[in-house]
Enzyme design. Sequence first.
Site, PDB file in Angstrom:
ATOM      1  N   SER A 135       0.865  -1.184   0.000  1.00 43.46           N
ATOM      2  CA  SER A 135       0.000   0.000   0.000  1.00 43.46           C
ATOM      3  C   SER A 135       0.891   1.221   0.000  1.00 43.46           C
ATOM      4  O   SER A 135       2.024   1.178   0.498  1.00 43.46           O
ATOM      5  CB  SER A 135      -0.894   0.022   1.243  1.00 43.46           C
ATOM      6  OG  SER A 135      -1.482   1.299   1.418  1.00 43.46           O
ATOM      7  N   TYR A 148      -1.000  -0.229  10.357  1.00 43.58           N
ATOM      8  CA  TYR A 148      -1.179  -0.599   8.949  1.00 43.58           C
ATOM      9  C   TYR A 148       0.038  -0.184   8.125  1.00 43.58           C
ATOM     10  O   TYR A 148       0.553  -0.964   7.314  1.00 43.58           O
ATOM     11  CB  TYR A 148      -2.441   0.057   8.392  1.00 43.58           C
ATOM     12  CG  TYR A 148      -2.746  -0.322   6.967  1.00 43.58           C
ATOM     13  CD1 TYR A 148      -3.092  -1.632   6.629  1.00 43.58           C
ATOM     14  CD2 TYR A 148      -2.688   0.622   5.937  1.00 43.58           C
ATOM     15  CE1 TYR A 148      -3.372  -1.987   5.314  1.00 43.58           C
ATOM     16  CE2 TYR A 148      -2.966   0.275   4.627  1.00 43.58           C
ATOM     17  CZ  TYR A 148      -3.308  -1.030   4.327  1.00 43.58           C
ATOM     18  OH  TYR A 148      -3.577  -1.384   3.024  1.00 43.58           O
TER      19      TYR A 148
END
Length: 277
Positions: A135, A148
């Site tokens: 990501s 994350y």
Amino acid sequence: MKKVWFITGASKGLGLSLVHQLLKAGQSVAATSRNISELKKAVNNDSGKFLPLAVDLADEKSVEEAIQATIAKFERIDVVINNAGYGIGGSIEELSDAETRNSFDVNVFGTINVIRKASPYLRAQRAGHIINIASIAGIAGATGWAVYATAKSAVIALSEVSAEDLKEFSVKVTVVVPGAFRTSFLTTDSLILAASPIAEYEEVRAIHHKYLKMDGQQIGDPEKAAAAMISLVSMPNPPVHLLLGNDAFLRANNKLESLQKEFNDWKAITISTDFDN
């Protein structure tokens, strides 16, 4: 060329787009999900080219059995796509140890388990391609998403070094770094927020609210992303890093500029720690 693809997290989002496009193109696909009935319903394909598998990616034995089942059916694996993962939001002190570890089990250790169990076959073939989905948060993290961002940074780092480790066996590794895509990522199916939020973290709450409002409005088209990823496999020299989305491109380059400035600003102290020759 016809290949055998092994794709994790295939019952929705980008993983499902990949499966649909590959089966339409006549490729052989082994696809995993925690919920095999959901996967079968979403794909709706009973041809001999589709192998749905219920896999717990955090369980090394479960992963090994899935790889073995793929080899037993298709006799080889050519492409591994580590797509499974989910988002987790909250400051470090808001997220429990269990919430944090569960995130790493799927987002990091699941990927590592698949690479560990697929590598012997790819190495023996002297051919193959591993594609890991990270990501843009792994390059340029945002407020409220520390765990994350850390997990996706780990995926980027393990991809970079795996590319070097496997190069002598003609096995390629690419880490795909997407921005925001119009999938189910911002829904409760793919995102958890801290179960015990702390009121003082007002900016974290504001950022989470902003992100949740983006659901269904993201700039990225998952069908185009899937097609771009599939195209990597036919390239003689694919990239180790592939950004997907204009937002990812801008965030990554802003981070590079910021790092370069900071490194240069503090160069005097940096080089002062060497021995005098």
